[in-house]
Design an enzyme around this catalytic site. Structure first.
Site, PDB file in Angstrom:
ATOM      1  CD  GLU A  56      35.720  -7.692   0.498  1.00  0.00           C
ATOM      2  OE1 GLU A  56      36.560  -7.468   1.378  1.00  0.00           O
ATOM      3  OE2 GLU A  56      35.322  -8.841   0.205  1.00  0.00           O
ATOM      4  CE  LYS A  76      37.180  -8.020   5.172  1.00  0.00           C
ATOM      5  NZ  LYS A  76      37.715  -8.636   3.920  1.00  0.00           N
ATOM      6  CB  CYS A 103      34.131 -10.122   2.882  1.00  0.00           C
ATOM      7  SG  CYS A 103      34.467 -11.645   1.940  1.00  0.00           S
TER       8      CYS A 103
END
Length: 263
Positions: free
Chosen positions: A48, A115, A149
């Site tokens: 990331e 995300k 994440c």
């Protein structure tokens, strides 16, 4: 239901490394050197925000959608004849800042996933706009769902009705919560009857947060088949299509899953 009996094996390369803080040029040069060792991979996975580290300085660090790091990823994909993926800070066409996973293909085409779950404990929701849609990419017949994440903590977002074969997580997951990472990843594999591949970074960032790595590949029964531990470099694994097909045939728990609608 798809016939997975002819699903080919998928070769995946996990690239685990420390990151230069807020220095995209240095990180691109570093990762280009690491990628020199990649041979025969179908998919190459970077961490990331691999070009900057997990920074909230989105206005300072954002690149345009066709900026230098995206172009670098396309060049690497062409050179290796493999998909190259990882997330970076992007200013989208609508002006918002996104923690965006880029899916760069060898033919020069690009797809992306933004995300969804922004890490509020670091204030990420103040500096970035959340993604609105799941993504599903096809590679050599494999259905691959990318996530970033903090998304890992939200199992509903990982679920779908499209028969995902591989859940792919790219992360900057702190060492302080490594036990959560190591426990949640097998859970996602087991509940989705699929492979999971996850890439985290190592070292410490500009805020002093330490990262333990722990990048890994996990099979559909939750067994770890590759564990990078805290080692910097490229480690490779082969995902076995026939093994996935046979397991889903023997244990079709997905047929009893609850239906739901994401809003």
């Amino acid at each position: 239901m798809r016939d997975l009996s002819t699903l080919p094996d998928l070769n995946i390369a996990l690239v685990q490394s420390d990151l230069a803080w807020q220095d995209p040029a240095a990180n691109r040069e570093h990762f280009e050197q690491l990628l020199e060792s990649v041979k025969g991979a179908d998919l190459v996975v970077l961490p990331e925000m691999f070009s900057t580290g997990f920074s909230m300085e989105s206005a300072k660090l954002a690149e345009p959608e066709e900026g230098p790091t995206s172009q670098w990823m396309i060049a690497q994909a062409s050179r290796m004849n493999a998909v190259v993926t990882g997330s970076l800070i992007i200013q989208a066409a609508d002006g918002t800042y996104r923690n965006r996973l880029i899916w760069a293909r060898p033919d020069g085409s690009v797809a992306h996933y933004d995300k969804r779950h922004l890490f509020r404990m670091a204030g990420e929701h103040k500096y970035f706009a959340a993604g609105e849609q799941q993504a599903l990419f096809n590679l050599n017949g494999w259905n691959i769902r990318p996530l970033i994440c903090y998304d890992l903590r939200f199992p509903v977002w990982s679920r779908d009705s499209a028969e995902t074969d591989l859940l792919l997580y790219t992360a900057n997951w702190p060492a302080a919560r490594r036990n959560h990472w190591n426990r949640l990843l097998p859970a996602r594999a087991i509940e989705n009857l699929c492979y999971v591949a996850a890439v985290n970074r190592t070292g410490s960032d500009g805020k002093g947060h330490a990262y333990s790595g722990d990048s890994k590949v996990i099979d559909f029964q939750g067994d770890v088949t590759l564990d990078c531990k805290d080692v910097t470099g490229v480690q490779c694994a082969t995902l076995k299509g026939i093994d996935l097909a046979e397991y889903r045939q023997r244990f079709p728990a997905d047929r009893d899953a609850d239906g739901f609608t994401l809003i």
